[in-house]
Design an enzyme around this catalytic site. Structure first.
Site, PDB file in Angstrom:
ATOM      1  N   LYS A  22       0.831  -1.210   0.000  1.00 29.45           N
ATOM      2  CA  LYS A  22       0.000   0.000   0.000  1.00 29.45           C
ATOM      3  C   LYS A  22       0.866   1.261   0.000  1.00 29.45           C
ATOM      4  O   LYS A  22       0.657   2.169  -0.813  1.00 29.45           O
ATOM      5  CB  LYS A  22      -0.895  -0.017   1.253  1.00 29.45           C
ATOM      6  N   ASN A  23       1.819   1.323   0.914  1.00 29.08           N
ATOM      7  CA  ASN A  23       2.565   2.570   1.096  1.00 29.08           C
ATOM      8  C   ASN A  23       3.617   2.821   0.016  1.00 29.08           C
ATOM      9  O   ASN A  23       4.269   3.866   0.019  1.00 29.08           O
ATOM     10  CB  ASN A  23       3.179   2.625   2.501  1.00 29.08           C
ATOM     11  N   ARG A  94      -4.887  10.320   4.898  1.00 27.57           N
ATOM     12  CA  ARG A  94      -3.839  11.324   5.045  1.00 27.57           C
ATOM     13  C   ARG A  94      -2.815  11.287   3.918  1.00 27.57           C
ATOM     14  O   ARG A  94      -2.206  12.300   3.590  1.00 27.57           O
ATOM     15  CB  ARG A  94      -3.109  11.114   6.362  1.00 27.57           C
ATOM     16  N   CYS A 118      -6.267  12.495  13.452  1.00 24.57           N
ATOM     17  CA  CYS A 118      -5.941  11.101  13.140  1.00 24.57           C
ATOM     18  C   CYS A 118      -5.927  10.310  14.434  1.00 24.57           C
ATOM     19  O   CYS A 118      -5.485  10.813  15.466  1.00 24.57           O
ATOM     20  CB  CYS A 118      -4.572  11.046  12.480  1.00 24.57           C
ATOM     21  N   ARG A 123       0.108  13.953  13.908  1.00 26.98           N
ATOM     22  CA  ARG A 123       0.530  13.810  12.512  1.00 26.98           C
ATOM     23  C   ARG A 123       0.455  15.109  11.690  1.00 26.98           C
ATOM     24  O   ARG A 123      -0.290  15.207  10.716  1.00 26.98           O
ATOM     25  CB  ARG A 123      -0.266  12.696  11.825  1.00 26.98           C
ATOM     26  N   ASP A 307       4.229   0.246  12.398  1.00 29.06           N
ATOM     27  CA  ASP A 307       3.075  -0.417  11.787  1.00 29.06           C
ATOM     28  C   ASP A 307       2.956  -1.891  12.191  1.00 29.06           C
ATOM     29  O   ASP A 307       1.981  -2.552  11.821  1.00 29.06           O
ATOM     30  CB  ASP A 307       3.141  -0.303  10.256  1.00 29.06           C
ATOM     31  N   ARG A 399      -8.880  -0.606   4.457  1.00 24.15           N
ATOM     32  CA  ARG A 399      -8.016   0.443   3.928  1.00 24.15           C
ATOM     33  C   ARG A 399      -6.639  -0.114   3.596  1.00 24.15           C
ATOM     34  O   ARG A 399      -5.974   0.401   2.705  1.00 24.15           O
ATOM     35  CB  ARG A 399      -7.841   1.565   4.960  1.00 24.15           C
TER      36      ARG A 399
HETATM   37  N1  EPU Z   1       5.981  14.452  11.686  1.00 22.80           N
HETATM   38  C1  EPU Z   1       6.027  15.769  12.095  1.00 22.80           C
HETATM   39  N2  EPU Z   1       5.827  16.737  11.151  1.00 22.80           N
HETATM   40  C2  EPU Z   1       5.583  16.459   9.853  1.00 22.80           C
HETATM   41  C3  EPU Z   1       5.541  15.111   9.436  1.00 22.80           C
HETATM   42  C4  EPU Z   1       5.755  14.122  10.393  1.00 22.80           C
HETATM   43  O1  EPU Z   1       6.230  16.058  13.272  1.00 22.80           O
HETATM   44  O2  EPU Z   1       5.411  17.404   9.075  1.00 22.80           O
HETATM   45  C5  EPU Z   1       6.176  13.400  12.694  1.00 22.80           C
HETATM   46  C6  EPU Z   1       4.936  12.513  12.895  1.00 22.80           C
HETATM   47  O3  EPU Z   1       4.011  13.107  13.746  1.00 22.80           O
HETATM   48  C7  EPU Z   1       5.548  11.259  13.468  1.00 22.80           C
HETATM   49  C8  EPU Z   1       6.907  11.178  12.740  1.00 22.80           C
HETATM   50  O4  EPU Z   1       7.158  12.485  12.237  1.00 22.80           O
HETATM   51  O5  EPU Z   1       5.782  11.408  14.830  1.00 22.80           O
HETATM   52  C9  EPU Z   1       6.957  10.187  11.592  1.00 22.80           C
HETATM   53  O6  EPU Z   1       5.811  10.351  10.772  1.00 22.80           O
HETATM   54  P1  EPU Z   1       5.896  10.139   9.201  1.00 22.80           P
HETATM   55  O7  EPU Z   1       5.778  11.465   8.537  1.00 22.80           O
HETATM   56  O8  EPU Z   1       7.087   9.305   8.861  1.00 22.80           O
HETATM   57  O9  EPU Z   1       4.559   9.314   8.933  1.00 22.80           O
HETATM   58  P2  EPU Z   1       3.707   9.378   7.623  1.00 22.80           P
HETATM   59  O10 EPU Z   1       4.595   9.639   6.477  1.00 22.80           O
HETATM   60  O11 EPU Z   1       2.528  10.233   7.838  1.00 22.80           O
HETATM   61  C10 EPU Z   1       3.975   6.850   6.941  1.00 22.80           C
HETATM   62  C11 EPU Z   1       3.054   5.700   6.666  1.00 22.80           C
HETATM   63  C12 EPU Z   1       2.434   5.226   7.972  1.00 22.80           C
HETATM   64  C13 EPU Z   1       3.558   4.807   8.916  1.00 22.80           C
HETATM   65  C14 EPU Z   1       4.550   5.971   9.114  1.00 22.80           C
HETATM   66  C15 EPU Z   1       5.751   5.600   9.945  1.00 22.80           C
HETATM   67  C16 EPU Z   1       2.288   6.117   4.416  1.00 22.80           C
HETATM   68  C17 EPU Z   1       1.176   6.489   3.519  1.00 22.80           C
HETATM   69  N3  EPU Z   1       2.021   6.129   5.731  1.00 22.80           N
HETATM   70  O12 EPU Z   1       3.169   7.874   7.528  1.00 22.80           O
HETATM   71  O13 EPU Z   1       1.628   4.100   7.666  1.00 22.80           O
HETATM   72  O14 EPU Z   1       3.035   4.431  10.155  1.00 22.80           O
HETATM   73  O15 EPU Z   1       5.013   6.428   7.830  1.00 22.80           O
HETATM   74  O16 EPU Z   1       6.428   4.554   9.396  1.00 22.80           O
HETATM   75  O17 EPU Z   1       3.363   5.782   3.959  1.00 22.80           O
HETATM   76  C18 EPU Z   1      -0.097   2.556   8.012  1.00 22.80           C
HETATM   77  O18 EPU Z   1       0.186   2.048   6.907  1.00 22.80           O
HETATM   78  O19 EPU Z   1      -0.879   2.008   8.835  1.00 22.80           O
HETATM   79  C19 EPU Z   1       0.494   3.832   8.381  1.00 22.80           C
HETATM   80  C20 EPU Z   1      -0.008   4.610   9.332  1.00 22.80           C
END
Ligand code: EPU
Length: 420
Positions: A22-23, A94, A118, A123, A307, A399
């Protein structure tokens, strides 16, 4: 709305085939808006609501999308007529924020809804926005929308203060069409980021260093449509391995890449599983044993993935011994704990730690799924709980898990989806 009914199934035994990640697929779909010539074809696409939502998002921008029976999707961006991502779609997923970088890079403007709340944590997306501003975009937040404009994005050095997966992906995509060189420092190293980079390279992008913490991108004028097969889903793989481990069973997981799961496999071995693998399969045998409790600390790849935290919490809930689980990525990602407690688990929360005292047995109950991975963990708990477990709000599971109950049924699980 449907619910899942699960009766205790000991042990799980059989083979399962893993779907595309998915990701990895979601950012690839978003990247397709940057193509100037030919359509994009993505293969090994999982059958998931998040994929459908992303396709709807692009369709309403005017992109022509088609999907065949083999779950191969074709995207033609030549018909695009707007760069707007409305709240109605973004609020349900998201990952929609991943259109921001590509739209800005290709069309010089984008209006994308802020994702909002969320279940697993706050996030924010400020790191995406700050990085795009540093590349020359003018960005305003108004009425819940990110309005971004630029003439042409300018390559620069982006050092993320915190590792962010979709943040890295947004900047990686945007910088492929930027003027000059972009360096992304403290980049996410997840296999899905590498797969996206390889996809972009096939489209004509100039990228090196993906898979390390520094990615270098030399902007090009145009990208071309290509055909690409997404990598297998490592979290789905890990979830099925835990299904076998928690039930004392054995499993052969096909179309899996063991090197993407080293941290998870190590923990499962510590819990007593015998594991070996071939190039595309992982074999796990628990030999009827009760798992041993294992401590978990989540972190960015290659550390233990957040995850997989909920699934390992389920395993520890019936393991021999006490474990400590530290969630270091998302502050609120323990929503499954309250539900597991309703099934008799002994878990105490202390800030970002869960202290799990393994019980000989869980007991089936009516529980509620709160997010994608929490839903998976409740299914796992349901497989070992005495009697019947009913899981409500299972739209979360659809999802991110492709045909989960069919796949579990093939492994012998007593699991049924019924309308509520
Ligand atoms: N963060 C910030 N500011 C930002 C962006 C992120 O503070 O602008 C923080 C987040 O709050 C968190 C950390 O950085 O504490 C890491 O978050 P990240 O941005 O890496 O998460 P994401 O990109 O929103 C992706 C996956 C998630 C997975 C996380 C961590 C996708 C579409 N989603 O989310 O997948 O948990 O990386 O590996 O790739 C899932 O598949 O169930 C899922 C939630």
């Amino acid at each position: 709305m449907d619910k899942l009914i699960i009766n205790r199934t000991l042990p799980i035994d059989g083979e399962v085939s893993i779907s595309g990640a998915k990701n990895a697929v979601l950012p690839m779909i978003c990247a397709s808006v940057m193509v100037s010539k030919n359509s994009v074809n993505i293969r090994n696409v999982p059958h998931l609501h998040d994929v459908t939502t992303t396709l709807r998002l692009l369709t309403q921008m005017g992109v022509t999308t088609t999907m065949d029976e083999q779950m191969s999707i074709s995207l033609d961006a030549s018909t695009i007529n707007n760069s707007f991502a409305p709240y109605d779609l973004v609020k349900t997923m998201r990952a929609s924020i991943l259109v921001l970088g590509p739209l800005l890079a290709k069309y010089g403007e984008a209006k994308v809804s802020l994702p909002g709340g969320c279940a697993i944590g706050t996030r924010p997306v400020s790191l995406h926005i700050e990085a795009l501003k540093k590349m020359g975009a003018v960005i305003e937040i108004e009425n819940g929308y990110i309005s971004a404009k630029c003439n042409k994005l300018q390559g620069t050095c982006i050092e993320f203060p915190k590792t962010t997966v979709t943040g890295t992906e947004n900047i990686l995509m945007a910088s492929t069409l930027a003027r000059g060189k972009t360096l992304i420092k403290n980049a996410a190293m997840e296999p899905e980021v590498i797969d996206l980079a390889n996809f972009l390279i096939k489209m004509g992008a100039k990228i090196s260093g993906h898979g390390t913490s520094t990615i270098e991108i030399d902007g090009v004028e145009n990208l071309e449509g290509v055909s690409y097969s997404a990598l297998p889903d490592r979290i789905e793989t890990g979830t099925f391995l835990v299904a076998a481990a928690i039930t004392g069973g054995r499993i052969i997981v096909k179309h899996a890449i063991s090197s993407h799961l080293e941290a998870v496999l190590k923990k499962l071995q510590q819990s007593g599983a015998e594991i070996h693998f071939t190039e595309s399969e992982i074999h796990l045998d628990m030999k009827g044993k009760r798992p041993k409790a294992i401590d978990i600390d989540t972190g960015p790849y290659p550390q233990f993935p957040t995850d997989m935290q909920a699934q390992l919490t389920a395993l520890n809930a019936i393991a021999d011994g006490t474990s400590i689980i530290r969630e270091n990525i998302f502050e609120n990602r323990f929503m499954h704990v309250q539900e597991m407690t309703r099934m008799g688990a002994d878990i105490k929360l202390d800030q970002n730690r869960a202290i799990v005292v393994g019980k000989e047995e869980l007991v089936g109950a009516q529980v509620m799924a709160t997010d994608l991975r929490a839903s998976a963990s409740l299914i796992l708990a349901g497989l070992v709980a005495k009697g019947k477990t009913e899981i409500e709000r299972i739209y979360h599971i659809d999802r991110g898990y492709d045909c989960i109950e069919e796949k579990l049924q093939q492994l012998g699980a007593d699991i049924l989806r019924v309308p509520m």
